[in-house]
Design a protein around this motif. Structure first.
Motif, short mmCIF file in Angstrom:
data_model
loop_
_atom_site.label_atom_id
_atom_site.label_comp_id
_atom_site.label_asym_id
_atom_site.label_seq_id
_atom_site.Cartn_x
_atom_site.Cartn_y
_atom_site.Cartn_z
N GLU A 159 -10.28 22.19 -30.05
CA GLU A 159 -9.56 22.01 -28.79
C GLU A 159 -10.73 21.71 -27.66
O GLU A 159 -10.30 20.96 -26.52
N THR A 160 -11.87 22.40 -27.62
CA THR A 160 -12.81 22.35 -26.67
C THR A 160 -13.78 21.10 -27.13
O THR A 160 -14.76 20.97 -26.27
N ASN A 161 -13.39 20.35 -27.80
CA ASN A 161 -14.22 19.14 -28.29
C ASN A 161 -15.78 19.61 -28.50
O ASN A 161 -16.87 18.82 -28.26
N ARG A 162 -15.90 20.65 -29.43
CA ARG A 162 -17.30 21.02 -29.46
C ARG A 162 -17.27 20.59 -31.03
O ARG A 162 -16.65 20.50 -31.92
N GLY A 163 -18.79 20.57 -31.59
CA GLY A 163 -18.96 20.14 -32.90
C GLY A 163 -18.65 21.27 -33.84
O GLY A 163 -18.38 22.31 -33.53
N PRO A 164 -18.12 20.95 -35.17
CA PRO A 164 -18.30 19.48 -35.77
C PRO A 164 -17.10 18.58 -35.17
O PRO A 164 -16.82 17.68 -35.90
N PHE A 165 -16.36 19.14 -34.20
CA PHE A 165 -15.16 18.20 -33.83
C PHE A 165 -15.56 17.47 -32.53
O PHE A 165 -14.63 17.31 -31.75
N ASP A 166 -16.61 17.13 -32.41
CA ASP A 166 -16.89 16.47 -31.07
C ASP A 166 -16.89 14.93 -30.63
O ASP A 166 -17.65 14.22 -30.41
N LEU A 167 -15.71 14.54 -31.65
CA LEU A 167 -15.68 13.01 -31.68
C LEU A 167 -15.60 12.36 -30.33
O LEU A 167 -15.88 11.20 -30.16
N PRO A 168 -14.67 13.11 -29.42
CA PRO A 168 -14.58 12.06 -27.96
C PRO A 168 -15.95 11.99 -27.54
O PRO A 168 -16.08 10.95 -26.74
N GLU A 169 -16.90 12.79 -27.76
CA GLU A 169 -18.12 12.53 -26.86
C GLU A 169 -19.24 11.69 -27.98
O GLU A 169 -19.91 11.11 -27.57
N ALA A 170 -19.33 12.21 -29.17
CA ALA A 170 -20.09 11.50 -30.20
C ALA A 170 -21.33 10.61 -29.74
O ALA A 170 -21.17 9.41 -29.60
N GLU A 171 -22.23 11.41 -29.25
CA GLU A 171 -23.44 10.80 -28.63
C GLU A 171 -23.90 9.72 -29.62
O GLU A 171 -24.71 8.68 -29.26
N SER A 172 -23.99 9.83 -30.97
CA SER A 172 -24.73 8.90 -31.92
C SER A 172 -23.73 7.47 -31.97
O SER A 172 -24.46 6.68 -32.36
N GLU A 173 -22.58 7.35 -31.41
CA GLU A 173 -21.81 6.32 -31.70
C GLU A 173 -21.10 5.89 -30.39
O GLU A 173 -20.79 4.87 -30.11
N LEU A 174 -20.75 6.82 -29.64
CA LEU A 174 -20.12 6.32 -28.31
C LEU A 174 -20.90 6.72 -26.85
O LEU A 174 -20.44 6.84 -25.70
N THR A 175 -22.27 7.04 -27.00
CA THR A 175 -23.09 7.21 -26.11
C THR A 175 -22.84 8.47 -25.41
O THR A 175 -23.81 9.47 -25.58
N ALA A 176 -21.84 8.79 -24.81
CA ALA A 176 -21.32 9.96 -24.42
C ALA A 176 -20.03 10.18 -24.28
O ALA A 176 -19.36 11.26 -23.75
N GLY A 177 -18.99 9.19 -24.89
CA GLY A 177 -17.64 9.37 -24.83
C GLY A 177 -17.11 8.90 -23.61
O GLY A 177 -17.54 8.21 -22.72
N TYR A 178 -16.12 10.19 -23.14
CA TYR A 178 -15.26 9.64 -21.86
C TYR A 178 -16.03 9.74 -20.66
O TYR A 178 -15.49 9.53 -19.59
N HIS A 179 -16.99 10.51 -20.77
CA HIS A 179 -17.91 10.82 -19.35
C HIS A 179 -19.15 9.75 -19.44
O HIS A 179 -20.14 10.28 -18.57
N THR A 180 -19.34 8.84 -20.14
CA THR A 180 -20.47 8.01 -20.15
C THR A 180 -20.55 7.47 -18.81
O THR A 180 -21.95 7.46 -18.32
N GLU A 181 -19.79 6.98 -18.12
CA GLU A 181 -19.99 6.23 -16.60
C GLU A 181 -20.31 7.32 -15.38
O GLU A 181 -20.45 7.10 -14.41
N TYR A 182 -20.18 8.66 -15.91
CA TYR A 182 -20.35 9.64 -14.71
C TYR A 182 -21.48 10.06 -14.43
O TYR A 182 -22.41 10.05 -15.28
N SER A 183 -21.95 10.47 -13.05
CA SER A 183 -23.40 11.03 -12.69
C SER A 183 -23.08 12.12 -11.88
O SER A 183 -21.86 12.22 -11.34
N GLY A 184 -24.15 12.71 -11.57
CA GLY A 184 -24.34 13.76 -10.51
C GLY A 184 -23.30 14.79 -10.83
O GLY A 184 -22.88 15.23 -11.91
N ILE A 185 -22.76 15.13 -9.89
CA ILE A 185 -21.84 16.31 -9.67
C ILE A 185 -20.60 16.07 -10.42
O ILE A 185 -20.00 17.16 -10.94
N HIS A 186 -19.94 15.01 -10.54
CA HIS A 186 -18.93 14.65 -11.26
C HIS A 186 -19.25 14.87 -12.65
O HIS A 186 -18.39 15.40 -13.47
#
Length: 355
Positions: A219-246
Motif C-alpha cells: 500500500e505504501t509502494n515500498r519494495g519489493p512492491f515499488d512498481l509505481p516508482e521502479a527506478e530501473s525501468e520508469l526512472t522514478a515513476g509517477y513523480h519523475t517530473e517533480y522537483s524541489g519541494i513538490h
C-alpha cells in the motif's frame, strides 16, 4: 495538561478565540512532528540499508551522519521548481498536496500515548482507512497530469496496486475490529491492557498481522512492491517530473506512510501504548509500567518499520502480474476465511483474558 491549558485559555479570552488558538497549535504540532519523524525515518532507512549491504551509510554531516537528513531537507527547500510545458498545471501542482494531506490526516488519528491523541471519536478506524485512500488520487493525478509516458505507467500501476491491497489492509483491520467490538482507537488500545491482541486472539490475529504487514508494504509502494516508482525501468515513476519541494512532499509522504502503517499495526495487534505484561509477574509488570506510554508506542512502531525496511532490502521486485496475483488469488481469500474464523472464535469465546 491539555485540559488545564484549555481552561486557562477559556478563562482569559472568548471561546471562539481559544478554540482557534488551540487548533493552530495542534496544526503546528502535527507539522513539527511530521517533519521530525520524516527526517528520522530517512536516516533510519539509510543506516539500516548500509548495514545490510556492509557499508557505513551517512557518516560525514554531524556525528555519525545524524544531520545528513537535515542538510538534505535544506537542499530540497532551495531547489528550483521547474515549470514544464504541455501539462495540466493545476492538477500537477495539486497532486503532491493531496498525497501529503492524506498522510497527515492518518497521522493525526494515531494515539501516541495515554491521552496523546489529536482526534478521537467512535469511528476512528473507519476514518483512518477512508483518509488513507485519498493518497492514491494524488498519485494518479501526478502521473496523468505530467504528460509523460513513464509517469502515466507508474500512476496506472499505483492505482491497480493500491486499490487492490486496500482490501487486504481493510479486512485485516476489520478482523481485529470484530475481536475488539469497537472502532474507537482509544478503546481498542485500552482493551489490550492485560493481553495484546496478537497473543489473546489466537491464530487469526497472527494471520491478520502477517497479511497486514504484506499488504501495508504494498500500500505504501515500498519494495519489493515499488512498481509505481521502479527506478530501473520508469526512472522514478509517477513523480519523475517533480522537483524541489513538490518532490519533497512525495518523499516525506512515503516515509510518514511507513510510520502510519507501523503505528496502526502497533495499535491493532501490539497494544498501542500499553506496556508488556506477564500475568503473575507483579514486579516485572510494575517496572514495565514505569516506561512512558509514548516510548512504548514509538518502540513498537520502529520495530515494525524495521521489518518493512528489511523486506525492501532483501527481496527482489515483483512483476505487476505477480503483484496482483498475490493479492487476488492468495491474500484476499485467506483474509476472508480468517475473518470467518475470527467470528467463530468470538462466538465461542475462545480467547485469553476477558473484556
Amino acid at each position: 495538561m491539555t485540559e488545564w491549558f484549555d481552561h486557562l485559555l477559556n478563562g482569559c479570552m472568548p471561546g471562539w478565540l481559544a478554540t482557534t488558538i488551540e487548533c493552530v497549535l495542534v496544526g503546528v504540532g502535527i507539522l513539527l512532528l511530521y517533519t521530525v519523524l520524516a527526517l528520522f525515518y530517512i536516516l533510519y532507512e539509510r543506516k539500516i540499508c548500509a548495514y545490510f549491504q556492509c557499508r557505513l551509510g551517512p557518516n560525514r554531516v554531524g556525528p555519525w551522519g545524524l544531520f545528513q537528513s537535515v542538510a538534505d531537507m535544506f537542499k530540497m527547500l532551495v531547489k528550483e521548481l521547474i515549470e514544464l510545458k504541455h501539462i495540466d498545471k493545476f492538477l500537477f501542482a495539486l497532486a503532491p498536496y493531496l498525497v501529503i494531506i492524506a498522510s497527515m490526516l492518518c497521522f493525526a488519528v494515531l494515539p501516541w500515548g495515554n491521552g496523546l491523541q489529536i482526534i478521537n471519536f467512535n469511528i476512528g478506524i473507519f476514518f483512518l482507512i477512508a483518509c488513507s485512500s485519498i493518497g492514491v488520487l494524488g498519485i494518479l493525478l501526478a502521473g496523468w497530469s505530467s504528460n509523460n509516458k513513464f509517469t502515466l505507467i507508474g500512476a496506472l500501476r499505483s492505482g491497480a496496486q493500491m486499490v487492490s491491497y486496500e482490501l487486504s489492509v481493510g479486512l485485516s483491520i476489520l478482523t481485529m475490529v470484530a475481536f475488539a467490538g469497537t472502532m474507537d482507537v482509544a478503546e481498542i488500545v485500552e482493551k489490550q491492557a492485560d493481553h495484546w491482541f496478537i497473543f489473546s486472539a489466537h491464530i487469526p490475529a497472527i494471520i491478520a498481522f502477517v497479511i497486514y504487514l504484506i499488504a501495508g508494504t504494498a500500500e505504501t509502494n515500498r519494495g519489493p512492491f515499488d512498481l509505481p516508482e521502479a527506478e530501473s525501468e520508469l526512472t522514478a515513476g509517477y513523480h519523475t517530473e517533480y522537483s524541489g519541494i513538490h518532490f519533497g512532499f512525495f518523499y516525506l509522504a512515503e516515509y510518514l506512510n511507513l510510520f502510519v502503517v507501523s503505528g496502526v499495526a502497533t495499535l491493532m495487534f501490539f497494544g498501542g501504548w500499553m506496556p508488556f505484561r506477564i500475568e503473575g509477574w507483579d514486579g516485572f509488570n510494575e517496572i514495565m509500567g514505569y516506561i512512558p506510554s509514548v516510548v512504548w508506542f514509538l518502540m513498537k512502531a520502529f520495530v515494525i518499520s524495521f521489518i518493512i525496511i528489511w523486506f525492501k532490502w532483501t527481496y527482489p521486485r515483483l512483476r505487476i502480474d505477480q503483484l496482483l496475483s498475490l493479492e487476488w488469488k492468495y491474500l484476499l481469500p485467506i483474509n476472508l476465511v480468517n475473518l470467518v474464523l475470527m467470528v467463530i472464535i468470538i462466538w465461542q469465546g475462545w480467547y485469553f483474558g476477558s473484556f
